[in-house]
Design a protein around this motif. Structure first.
Motif, short mmCIF file in Angstrom:
data_model
loop_
_atom_site.label_atom_id
_atom_site.label_comp_id
_atom_site.label_asym_id
_atom_site.label_seq_id
_atom_site.Cartn_x
_atom_site.Cartn_y
_atom_site.Cartn_z
N THR A 149 0.83 -1.21 0.00
CA THR A 149 0.00 0.00 0.00
C THR A 149 0.87 1.26 0.00
N ASP A 150 1.93 1.26 0.82
CA ASP A 150 2.82 2.42 0.85
C ASP A 150 3.45 2.67 -0.51
N THR A 151 3.67 1.61 -1.25
CA THR A 151 4.32 1.76 -2.56
C THR A 151 3.33 2.26 -3.62
N ILE A 152 2.16 1.66 -3.65
CA ILE A 152 1.23 1.98 -4.75
C ILE A 152 0.43 3.25 -4.51
N ASN A 153 0.59 3.87 -3.34
CA ASN A 153 -0.05 5.17 -3.13
C ASN A 153 0.60 6.26 -3.98
N HIS A 154 1.74 5.96 -4.54
CA HIS A 154 2.44 6.90 -5.40
C HIS A 154 2.26 6.49 -6.86
N ARG A 155 2.55 7.45 -7.75
CA ARG A 155 2.44 7.18 -9.17
C ARG A 155 3.48 6.15 -9.58
N ILE A 156 3.03 5.17 -10.35
CA ILE A 156 3.96 4.14 -10.85
C ILE A 156 3.74 4.03 -12.35
N ALA A 157 4.64 4.67 -13.07
CA ALA A 157 4.58 4.57 -14.52
C ALA A 157 5.41 3.37 -14.97
N GLN A 158 5.28 3.02 -16.24
CA GLN A 158 6.04 1.88 -16.76
C GLN A 158 7.53 2.14 -16.64
N SER A 159 7.90 3.36 -16.86
CA SER A 159 9.32 3.71 -16.78
C SER A 159 9.83 3.72 -15.35
N ASP A 160 8.91 3.85 -14.40
CA ASP A 160 9.32 3.89 -12.99
C ASP A 160 9.29 2.52 -12.33
N LEU A 161 8.84 1.50 -13.04
CA LEU A 161 8.59 0.19 -12.41
C LEU A 161 9.88 -0.46 -11.91
N GLN A 162 10.93 -0.51 -12.72
CA GLN A 162 12.17 -1.19 -12.32
C GLN A 162 12.85 -0.48 -11.16
N ILE A 168 12.35 -1.72 -3.50
CA ILE A 168 11.67 -2.67 -2.61
C ILE A 168 12.63 -3.77 -2.17
N GLN A 169 13.46 -4.27 -3.12
CA GLN A 169 14.39 -5.36 -2.80
C GLN A 169 15.47 -4.91 -1.83
N GLN A 170 15.83 -3.65 -1.93
CA GLN A 170 16.92 -3.16 -1.09
C GLN A 170 16.43 -2.67 0.27
N ALA A 171 15.13 -2.67 0.46
CA ALA A 171 14.60 -2.21 1.75
C ALA A 171 15.02 -3.17 2.86
N PRO A 172 15.45 -2.68 4.03
CA PRO A 172 15.89 -3.56 5.14
C PRO A 172 14.69 -4.25 5.79
N PRO A 173 14.96 -5.42 6.43
CA PRO A 173 13.88 -6.15 7.10
C PRO A 173 13.28 -5.31 8.23
N ARG A 174 11.96 -5.43 8.35
CA ARG A 174 11.28 -4.65 9.38
C ARG A 174 10.01 -5.39 9.76
N ASP A 175 9.87 -5.66 11.06
CA ASP A 175 8.73 -6.39 11.61
C ASP A 175 8.71 -7.87 11.19
N LEU A 176 9.69 -8.31 10.41
CA LEU A 176 9.79 -9.71 9.99
C LEU A 176 11.26 -10.12 10.01
N HIS A 181 11.00 -11.64 5.46
CA HIS A 181 11.06 -10.36 4.73
C HIS A 181 11.26 -10.62 3.25
N GLU A 182 12.11 -11.60 2.96
CA GLU A 182 12.36 -11.93 1.56
C GLU A 182 11.09 -12.50 0.92
N VAL A 183 10.33 -13.32 1.69
CA VAL A 183 9.08 -13.86 1.17
C VAL A 183 8.11 -12.71 0.85
N SER A 184 8.01 -11.73 1.78
CA SER A 184 7.12 -10.57 1.58
C SER A 184 7.53 -9.78 0.34
#
Length: 695
Positions: A149-162, A168-176, A181-184
């Motif tokens: 939800t935190d991610t998709i509340n912002h504009r995500i164009a095709q050029s912004d997807l990668q 998201i992959q580089q985000a540190p583990p939090r609450d898991l 965290h890797e599964v999430s």
């Protein structure tokens, strides 16, 4: 008596209704004249017609031709194309991503539950610890949905997807734990996709705002410019130009007509009230209202002519040629300058309405009229009126410069041509006034200062006859004229009217000159053989005899007023007192029978002449006059006139009476000044000469 009062009141109401009727009729006529300028410009043409008339533009205007419309549409299209399509976050796509990740987690939960029930190993990719703590799935679902939800509340164009995936992959583990965290993260990456959708509403709004900045293209048409030539085919552009100029459609614009009528009526009521309060002596005289109407129609007629003339497209403004100084000069000379100025305010408004409510037109005409009114004030000669015309012409030329600067005109030819027109209008107005003034005087029975000056000529046949027939009366009239003129100047009355009225006030004495003391030879008094009553009739008839002579010589009515009113209803005291002595029964002598017929003086100038006439005769009777004797005699005469109520109907104030008295005394001081006795000096000179001859 009550019947008489009722009839008088009824007559006053009739006069008032007559004035109201004249004002209403004048308002309708003026409205029709003003609005006729727009009616006469209406044309009836259609696209494809062959024009039977040549049409020039009556004013500056702009219209949208077909070419302007096409270019405008093309420009609008280009500006709209410059606006990119607008994409916004689509809540439907976001909701689907959340639903997808929730479905995956639930499917994973169902698989784990089956594996635990059948004692199977956990699905690949999941930590082994899940077999001992299935509740971890609840936390996994909550954390994953929150991260998504935190991610998709912002504009995500095709050029912004990668870049977002990498973030998201580089985000540190939090609450898991790191494993969960890797599964999430993997779950989020599986459902993550662009969430933008084309927004039709915002795109059209942006394009509309962009197109609002585009001003419609128009074609300018200047006043006097050719619109349609006679014999040409009428095009759509011609029709558009005619509509922009207000020359198409209904010939009568009823709302504008009614509004103009209300404006004109309002100003005419103001003029009427002005006359009532400040020039009341003419309020109930219809001829003055007719005069104002005629003068106004002359000016409005010329304004219509100047508006209708095609000035060759050289930038000449027709309103500079409107001869409004004619109205100012005529009304100032025929009536009063203040009424002239008030009427010219109305005329300036009417002409400006005809010129599409142009405030510049009102400014020019009003200032021109005001200068004209001031320039003729106390200017009585014909040559002085011509000088006033030049003054107005120069001022008009100056107004052209001021208006040109005010309206930012940059063409030198515009200034030069309009200055010439305005100057000619000023000079021409004075010439037209000079030409029309005598006719106006005759038609309306009004006497101007110019006419009075003509009658002030001592070579006038009637005055020459007075000199030959009644020389004493002639000298008396000259002295009265000097006294009256000086007094009129002291109270700002009309000195010329006083002088001329005094010249002619006693011309009735020519019928029986020897019956008046100033014309009698010593010892020859015809009254000695007549009864006091007959003598009174002869003496008191000279005002009426004067009016008969005045009619014969075509003297103005206002001079006749001096003849009838200069004695008022005064008592012929000499013959009254004689009757009291000579008649057997003094009680039968009615004092009212020994009075002049009147009426009493009705305006200041006649009141001045009455006082001057009485004072001159009384002072002349003083033996060995001295300043003290003269002043005492003047005071006595003034007091007698006041006590006898002879000035009750004359608008002279007590302050003005004092100033008149002072003016009389100044004149008498010059006439009866101290003279040196030269007899002794001449005798001594003669003796000295004799001694030189005979030493």
């Amino acid at each position: 008596m009550d019947y008489f009062v009722t009839q008088v009141n009824r007559w006053k109401w009739i006069k008032r209704f007559r004035v109201v009727g004249l004002v209403g009729f004048g308002a309708m006529v003026f409205t029709a004249v003003v609005m006729s300028s727009s009616w006469s410009k209406r044309v009836d043409l259609m696209v494809g017609d062959v024009s039977k008339i040549t049409v020039f533009s009556p004013r500056d205007a702009s219209y949208q031709s077909q070419r302007d419309l096409n270019e405008y549409r093309l420009l609008m299209t280009r500006r709209a194309a410059m606006v990119s399509s607008i994409y916004t976050v689509d809540p439907v796509i976001n909701a689907r991503m959340v639903d997808d990740v929730t479905a995956k987690i639930r499917a994973m939960r169902w698989t784990l539950q089956n594996a635990i029930r059948t004692n199977q190993p956990p699905p690949s990719g999941l930590p082994v610890s899940i077999m001992t703590d299935i509740t971890i799935m609840d936390r996994l679902e909550a954390v994953t949905i929150r991260r998504l939800t935190d991610t998709i509340n912002h504009r995500i164009a095709q050029s912004d997807l990668q870049p977002i995936r990498d973030q998201i992959q580089q985000a540190p583990p939090r609450d898991l734990s790191p494993d969960w965290h890797e599964v999430s993260t993997q779950l989020i990456l599986q459902v993550l996709r662009p969430n933008l959708a084309y927004n039709e509403e915002l795109t059209q709004e942006a394009r509309r705002r962009e197109m609002e900045g585009v001003r419609p293209l128009t074609t300018q048409v200047r006043r006097g410019e050719l619109v349609v030539m006679k014999g040409d085919l009428v095009s759509a552009d011609d029709i558009a130009a005619l509509y922009a100029l207000g020359m198409m459609g209904s010939r009568v614009h009823w709302a504008k007509l009614f509004g103009t009528f209300l404006v004109v009526t309002t100003f005419m009521i103001l003029v009427d009230r002005f006359v009532f309060y400040f020039v009341r002596r003419i309020y109930f005289q219809t001829k003055y209202y007719v005069l104002m109407g005629v003068v106004s129609l002359i000016v409005l007629g010329f304004s219509r002519l100047t508006e209708a003339i095609h000035w060759g497209g050289q930038g000449i403004e027709g309103y500079f040629a409107v001869p409004i100084p004619v109205a100012a000069m005529m009304m100032g000379l025929l009536v009063t300058p203040n009424l002239s100025l008030m009427l010219c305010v109305l005329l300036s408004l009417l002409v400006s309405i005809a010129y599409e409510f142009n405030y510049v037109v009102f400014l020019y005409l009003f200032v021109s009229a005001a200068v004209s009114t001031f320039s003729i004030y106390k200017r009585y000669g014909r040559s002085q009126l011509m000088v006033s015309g030049y003054i107005v012409g120069v001022m008009n030329a100056g107004l052209v410069i001021m208006i040109g600067l005010l309206t930012a005109h940059g063409d030198p030819f515009w200034y030069l041509s309009n200055m010439v027109v305005a100057f000619i209008a000023g000079v021409g107005s004075s010439m037209l006034t000079l030409a029309a003034l005598p006719y106006m005087e005759v038609w309306f029975g009004i006497t101007t200062q110019q006419t009075l000056l003509e009658f002030a000529n001592l070579n006038h046949p009637l005055l020459n006859r007075l000199l030959m027939t009644a020389p004493g009366t002639y000298q008396h009239s000259l002295m009265v004229a000097n006294l009256a003129e000086a007094a009129a100047e002291s109270i700002h009355a009309d000195p010329i009217l006083c002088r001329v009225g005094a010249y002619y006030h006693d011309i009735g004495k020519m019928k029986r000159p020897l019956f008046f003391s100033e014309n009698q030879v010593i010892g020859d008094n015809p009254h000695s053989t007549l009864s006091p009553r007959l003598s009174k009739l002869i003496v008191a008839s000279h005002p009426k005899d004067g009016v008969e002579l005045a009619s014969k010589y075509r003297l103005p009515t206002i001079i006749k007023d001096f003849m009838l009113q200069h004695h008022g209803t005064s008592l012929v005291s000499f013959f009254y007192n004689q009757a009291m002595v000579t008649e057997e029964d003094a009680a039968d002598v009615n004092k009212e029978e020994f009075r002049y017929a009147g009426p009493k003086p009705q305006f200041k100038e006649v009141g001045i002449v009455m006082l001057a006439d009485s004072v001159e005769a009384a002072v002349k009777s003083i033996e060995k006059p001295t300043p003290h004797k003269i002043e005492a005699m003047v005071d006595r005469i003034f007091q007698e006139k006041i006590e006898d109520h002879q000035l009750a109907e004359c608008p002279l104030s007590l302050l003005e009476m004092d100033r008149i008295k002072e003016a009389f005394l100044r004149v008498f001081k010059g006439v009866y000044h101290y003279r040196v006795d030269y007899k002794d000096e001449m005798d001594s000179i003669r003796d000295a000469a004799e001694k030189r001859k005979h030493p």
